[in-house]
Design a protein around this motif. Structure first.
Motif, PDB file in Angstrom:
ATOM      1  N   GLU A  79      -7.693   2.402 -10.641  1.00 33.58           N
ATOM      2  CA  GLU A  79      -6.660   1.887 -11.533  1.00 33.58           C
ATOM      3  C   GLU A  79      -6.385   2.880 -12.660  1.00 33.58           C
ATOM      4  OE1 GLU A  79      -5.827  -1.669 -14.768  1.00 33.58           O
ATOM      5  OE2 GLU A  79      -7.513  -1.880 -13.374  1.00 33.58           O
ATOM      6  N   CYS A  82      -4.270   5.641 -11.275  1.00 31.79           N
ATOM      7  CA  CYS A  82      -2.874   5.244 -11.090  1.00 31.79           C
ATOM      8  C   CYS A  82      -2.110   5.309 -12.404  1.00 31.79           C
ATOM      9  CB  CYS A  82      -2.804   3.835 -10.498  1.00 31.79           C
ATOM     10  SG  CYS A  82      -3.329   3.734  -8.776  1.00 31.79           S
ATOM     11  N   LEU A 113       2.957   7.919  -5.941  1.00 26.54           N
ATOM     12  CA  LEU A 113       3.014   7.296  -7.261  1.00 26.54           C
ATOM     13  C   LEU A 113       3.927   8.063  -8.213  1.00 26.54           C
ATOM     14  CD1 LEU A 113      -0.814   6.601  -7.718  1.00 26.54           C
ATOM     15  CD2 LEU A 113       0.965   4.896  -7.228  1.00 26.54           C
TER      16      LEU A 113
END
Length: 425
Positions: A79, A82, A113
């Motif tokens: 996380e 990201c 991403l």
């Protein structure tokens, strides 16, 4: 004034030399570098530590960066990745070939991403071929690429590696060079889409010895084939390394024997290095030391004749005797006057306060949070409108973890929980 890469944000997943050196060069250009390390620290931190988690090798290659100590194998770390990658311009990676995908930091994952991302991936041998799966370090590539054989240094008949890790450092330069080019291309592309860069230690090692790699069909094919034949036979016979080298020397086209123009000489008090490569400079050198070299501008000179070899070796002895008559400073003063390229012989450790080094800002001083004052090699180049500048010392392990996570929106409580769980340090 800001550096040429001011505003560029780089996420660095690197260790040892090549990748860290690339990141440091980009930092000197003003890029912001966040280096992600495992909670225990990357291996180069732990090699010959002189205080806990700090080594001279690590400090020398990681100045100007911020350290985020994060366990990439944990779901919570994914996380964090990201969030981080969304605002990055560049990612540097030089893990083993299979590691990036296992940790979820491969190009396919991160570019999905952030399509603007420039992803520089360095491997030892490349992504294709029978050795693509192998991890590799500078010493292995020196052996594979011919660097070690070209150097020709041995101990007890065993080849020795080059003391300067040439494959690693040249790859770091290649990575930084490629990143700058990719940033330039991205800015000129309407979609502003990034791309993947593949560098290799093997490619860099070959690039810096291109004259040895090169084959001119009309001039070199015959002797190369003869060498390979003799080398193959010598290996079948279990020949020692020195015998293998003799196989090469026995068939290599005869090089200039009796080199007096491009070499190191013993002087009365030390050593002096001369480099006179052109015919004009060779004439100046000969005039300065008072010798005559009949080979210069002589199209009829045949170096293969026994008499020519004897003459050349005698010329070397004559020049060596002459150089021992004066001190290094005396020779340098004379060569300056005559226009002969020359310089003193020094050890690296002598150069920290060398006037020439200091005058060109090639030495900098930084204050490290744990070890205090550190003197280092400064940026190796400068630019008039966007000067390069050291952004600070290498970071202590995890020194900026809280700061980076706070900027990503994590609360103090969330950061404390991740630390307690061992996700961060």
């Amino acid at each position: 004034m800001a550096g040429p890469l001011a505003g560029v944000r780089i996420l660095e997943f690197t260790e040892i030399i090549a990748g860290p050196f690339a990141g440091m060069l980009l930092s000197d250009m003003g890029a912001e570098i966040i280096k992600v390390e495992p909670p225990e620290g990357e291996p180069w931190r732990l090699f010959a530590q002189f205080v806990p988690t700090e080594s001279r090798t690590y400090i020398s290659l990681n100045r100007g960066k911020r350290s985020l100590a994060l366990d990439l194998a944990r779901p919570e770390a994914q996380e964090v990745m990201c969030r981080l990658v969304l605002d990055m311009d560049v990612v540097l990676v030089n893990y083993r070939p299979d590691v990036a995908s296992k940790l979820g930091i491969d190009y396919e994952t991160l570019s999905a991403l952030n399509p603007r991302l420039i992803y520089c991936d360095n491997t030892a041998f490349g992504r294709r071929g029978s050795q693509a799966h192998r991890p590799g370090y500078d010493i292995i590539v020196q052996g594979l690429s011919g660097v070690m054989a070209t150097e020709g240094k041995t101990q007890d008949g065993i080849p020795l590696l080059n003391a300067i890790p040439v494959a690693d450092y040249s790859t770091g330069i290649m990575m930084a060079w490629a990143v700058c080019a990719a940033l330039f291309v991205r800015e000129r592309t309407p979609t502003r889409r990034g791309q993947k860069i593949d560098t290799t230690l093997l490619g860099s090692a070959l690039a810096v010895q291109n004259v040895h790699f090169q084959l001119v069909e009309s001039a070199d094919r015959e002797w190369r084939d003869a060498f390979l034949e003799r080398l193959g036979q010598a290996r079948e016979d279990g020949a020692e390394y020195e015998e293998l080298r003799k196989s090469l020397l026995s068939v290599r086209p005869l090089q200039a024997i009796g080199n007096i123009h491009y070499r190191v000489y013993k002087t009365r008090d030390s050593y002096v290095v001369v480099g006179a490569l052109s015919a004009a400079l060779r004439k100046k050198l000969c005039a300065a030391i008072g010798v005559e070299d009949q080979r210069i501008d002589n199209p009829d000179w045949d170096p293969t004749l026994p008499a020519s070899r004897e003459y050349a070796l005698g010329l070397v002895e004559q020049a060596e005797a002459i150089f021992r008559e004066r001190t290094t400073d005396e020779w340098l003063a004379l060569f300056d006057e005559c226009g002969v390229p020359a310089g003193p012989f020094k050890f690296t450790q002598e150069l920290l306060d060398d006037p020439q080094v200091v005058a060109n800002d090639l030495q900098v001083t930084v204050e490290h949070s744990l070890v205090g004052t550190v003197h280092m090699v400064g940026p190796p180049l400068q630019m008039s409108e966007t000067p390069l500048q050291v952004q600070g010392p290498s970071p202590a392990l995890g020194q900026h973890t809280d700061e980076i996570l706070s900027c990503l929106g994590y609360s103090a409580g969330e950061i404390a929980s991740m630390r307690e769980a061992g996700v961060i340090r």
